[in-house]
Design an enzyme around this catalytic site. Structure first.
Site, short mmCIF file in Angstrom:
data_model
loop_
_atom_site.label_atom_id
_atom_site.label_comp_id
_atom_site.label_asym_id
_atom_site.label_seq_id
_atom_site.Cartn_x
_atom_site.Cartn_y
_atom_site.Cartn_z
N PRO A 278 43.23 29.42 41.34
CA PRO A 278 44.66 28.79 41.21
C PRO A 278 45.22 30.00 40.49
CG PRO A 278 43.59 26.62 40.46
CD PRO A 278 43.08 27.76 41.35
N LEU B 23 42.61 30.73 35.03
CA LEU B 23 41.58 30.61 35.30
C LEU B 23 41.08 32.17 35.46
CD1 LEU B 23 41.33 27.45 37.19
CD2 LEU B 23 40.63 27.58 34.88
N SER C 108 43.06 34.23 37.65
CA SER C 108 43.03 35.26 38.95
C SER C 108 43.38 36.14 38.59
CB SER C 108 43.94 33.83 39.30
OG SER C 108 45.15 34.55 40.02
N SER C 109 44.31 36.86 38.05
CA SER C 109 44.75 38.28 38.51
C SER C 109 43.56 39.07 37.60
CB SER C 109 46.34 37.93 37.85
OG SER C 109 46.40 38.40 36.14
N ALA C 110 42.88 38.97 36.86
CA ALA C 110 41.18 39.77 36.68
C ALA C 110 40.31 39.84 37.84
CB ALA C 110 41.15 38.56 35.53
N ASP D 43 39.05 38.59 29.78
CA ASP D 43 39.15 38.11 31.37
C ASP D 43 38.77 39.18 32.49
OD1 ASP D 43 41.08 35.90 30.46
OD2 ASP D 43 42.51 36.21 31.98
C1 MEV Z 1 44.40 34.35 28.76
O1 MEV Z 1 42.86 34.06 29.71
C2 MEV Z 1 43.22 34.54 27.44
C3 MEV Z 1 43.75 35.74 26.41
O2 MEV Z 1 43.57 34.80 25.23
C4 MEV Z 1 44.79 35.91 26.14
C5 MEV Z 1 43.59 37.97 26.65
O3 MEV Z 1 42.79 37.51 25.72
O4 MEV Z 1 43.69 38.79 27.21
C6 MEV Z 1 45.35 34.33 25.74
#
Ligand code: MEV
Length: 327
Positions: free
Chosen positions: A108, A113, A115-117, A159
């Site tokens: 999603p 979760l 997704s972009s990474a 991520d």
């Molecule tokens: C995002 O999945 C996690 C955050 O801690 C951002 C990050 O660590 O880059 C909110």
């Protein structure tokens, strides 16, 4: 030289430590068995064509100029990090050809979760493979991390790290990535509020709060780090009760820095009331997903409670498979 290559990378859930990890504290994160798959094909011109069938967007980049084919202006914002991955590889290795990049994903989007990474990591791996550049996972991580910085402002790198390496990681910014070889089956239920949000904006929100109230917010961040350190013992001992309590405390700290929301609170409280050992938001918050740690006999009750509170229940398992070249 190949004409086509394919790679996939997993989604993630942050068990403990999101946001505080941006400020130098550790986080514990695990890869889950939902993946983004990217297929790349060589072009004879220098265009970079990117298409994501699942979200109905596509377009061309040529010399940093974007021409949408599907999805209008939104398409550029969503495709930019993938373009950044391609541009970095093409420029760094003095490549002459453009590429077609096609994304399929069961993760999603904008839901916490990763997704972009996962898409950035899979794109980097597929492109390096296409051009026969024999690079390590560390190189893939660095390229994907650079792309993440374009969309998320000041991300920690957690991520792209988990999407690259898989398994369970202890992640601390600017420190060597540490795999946690913990042999505990973590019975986690994911509840998706289905409210999309921007990680970059939420990270910026915490940064602003820290600037306004440094002595207060720094203590909260530090406490977040202490929770992560304490959780390693609980994880090693398979002490799910303690882990659940630590997750609850972590969630309250995330509320204190303003990244929860009504929809997440509803799911977290529904899960706890139905007998979860612990429940917290996961990822950037502001919507997206929460996780509940559940003893086996409570799985159905908790899943039902999340569903009744308006959440979409996702059943997933931990995976050790990080980024993978697909044949
Ligand atoms: C995002 O999945 C996690 C955050 O801690 C951002 C990050 O660590 O880059 C909110």
């Amino acid at each position: 030289m190949k004409t086509q290559a394919k790679a996939s990378a997993p989604a993630k859930v942050i068990l403990l430590g999101e946001h505080f990890v941006v400020h130098g504290e550790p986080a514990i994160v695990l890869a889950i068995d939902r993946r983004a798959t990217v297929t790349v094909k060589m072009r004879s011109d220098q265009k970079i064509f990117i298409k994501s069938e699942d979200i109905g967007i596509s377009g061309f980049f040529i010399n940093d100029q974007f021409s949408p084919l599907k999805g209008g202006g939104e398409a550029e914002r969503k495709l930019e990090p993938i373009y950044a991955v391609a541009r970095e590889i093409i420029q760094k290795y003095h490549l002459k050809n453009g590429v077609n990049i096609e994304i399929e994903s069961s993760i999603p989007i904008a839901a916490g979760l990763g997704s972009s990474a996962a898409v950035s990591v899979a794109s980097a791996a597929a492109l390096l493979s296409l051009f026969d550049l024999n690079k390590s996972k560390d190189d893939i991580f660095k390229i994907a991390f650079n792309a993440e910085k374009i969309i998320h402002g000041t991300p920690s790198g957690v991520d792209p790290a988990i999407s690259t390496y898989g398994g369970i990681l202890w992640y601390r910014k600017s420190q060597p990535i540490r795999r946690l070889d913990i042999d505990v089956d973590l019975p986690l239920i994911i509840g998706n509020t289905k409210k999309e949000r921007s990680t970059g904006e939420l990270v910026a929100k915490v940064n602003t709060l820290r600037r306004h109230y440094p002595s207060i917010i720094k203590k909260i961040i530090k406490a977040g780090g202490e929770i992560v350190k304490r959780s390693v013992k609980a994880l090693r001992e398979g002490d799910l009760k303690t882990l659940g309590e630590l997750m609850n405390i972590n969630h309250e700290l995330l509320c204190a820095v303003g990244v929860s929301c009504e929809e997440l609170e509803n799911l977290v409280h529904a899960a706890r009331n139905a007998g979860a050992l612990g429940a917290k938001l996961t990822g950037a918050g502001g919507g997206g997903c929460m996780i509940a740690l559940v003893s086996p006999e409570k799985i159905e009750d908790v899943a039902e409670a999340i569903d009744e509170a308006g959440g979409e229940v996702l059943i997933t398992r931990k995976t050790d498979a990080g980024v993978t070249i697909e044949r």
